[in-house]
Design an enzyme around this catalytic site. Structure first.
Site, PDB file in Angstrom:
ATOM      1  N   HIS A 163      14.113  17.624  43.468  1.00 29.19           N
ATOM      2  CA  HIS A 163      13.234  18.112  42.394  1.00 29.19           C
ATOM      3  C   HIS A 163      12.031  18.843  42.998  1.00 29.19           C
ATOM      4  O   HIS A 163      11.671  19.936  42.571  1.00 29.19           O
ATOM      5  CB  HIS A 163      12.704  16.944  41.545  1.00 29.19           C
ATOM      6  CG  HIS A 163      13.710  16.287  40.665  1.00 29.19           C
ATOM      7  ND1 HIS A 163      14.332  16.929  39.629  1.00 29.19           N
ATOM      8  CD2 HIS A 163      14.178  15.013  40.657  1.00 29.19           C
ATOM      9  CE1 HIS A 163      15.140  16.082  39.013  1.00 29.19           C
ATOM     10  NE2 HIS A 163      15.070  14.916  39.627  1.00 29.19           N
ATOM     11  N   GLU A 212      14.511  12.774  44.614  1.00 22.37           N
ATOM     12  CA  GLU A 212      13.203  13.272  44.175  1.00 22.37           C
ATOM     13  C   GLU A 212      12.744  14.468  45.002  1.00 22.37           C
ATOM     14  O   GLU A 212      12.081  15.369  44.483  1.00 22.37           O
ATOM     15  CB  GLU A 212      12.159  12.146  44.212  1.00 22.37           C
ATOM     16  CG  GLU A 212      12.478  10.957  43.325  1.00 22.37           C
ATOM     17  CD  GLU A 212      12.819  11.321  41.895  1.00 22.37           C
ATOM     18  OE1 GLU A 212      12.229  12.279  41.346  1.00 22.37           O
ATOM     19  OE2 GLU A 212      13.688  10.638  41.303  1.00 22.37           O
TER      20      GLU A 212
END
Length: 158
Positions: free
Chosen positions: A74, A71
């Site tokens: 991202h 994550e």
């Protein structure tokens, strides 16, 4: 690195960001117990990282750290204005550089859900389904025969 608990997720994400990405994480990280099919997600509009707490409980700290790193890939690419989607080459390259997993493992509690077995009375093909099939409405896709629900025995699996 400290052990991940339900309370210190924000600190752990900030620490992983510095160690693996050499950049600070200045936004919010939180648990979201409503996530069902994923280990985590990044919300670009709010710049929030959400982690599924079931992964910490069922698969442990190592798997959760992998999800956090994924994550963060991202997050940092989004902040830099680069391609942060799963198919973007920049994203895949950053995954490799940071040794982040591309996918998370399936939760053991999800794997344990029982499958339903349906067998064609004409050709004998076995169908595995998670949901109940209306056998009056649907038939075999191979020969058009009638489907009959079978008991869950090891003999049916191919």
């Amino acid at each position: 690195m400290k052990e991940i608990t339900m309370y210190n997720l924000q600190q752990i994400v900030e620490e992983i960001s510095i160690v693996w990405f050499n950049r600070p994480f200045v936004d919010t990280a939180r648990y979201n117990s409503r996530l069902r099919t994923t280990g985590g997600r990044y919300l670009p509009g709010k710049r929030i990282i959400e982690i599924n707490p079931k992964y910490l409980r069922e698969l442990g700290q190592e798997e959760t750290i992998g999800i956090i790193k994924h994550e963060l890939c991202h997050y940092h690419l989004h902040i830099e204005g680069k391609g942060y989607g799963h198919r973007d080459p920049e994203f895949r390259e950053l995954l490799q550089q940071t040794e982040s997993p591309r996918f998370c493992n399936m939760l053991p509690s999800v794997k344990e859900k029982t499958l339903l077995y349906y067998k064609c009375t004409k050709c004998g093909h076995v169908y595995k389904r998670k949901k109940i099939v209306n056998t009056r409405k649907y038939g075999c896709g191979k020969c058009g025969g009638k489907l009959k629900k079978q008991e869950n025995t090891g003999l049916l699996e191919k």
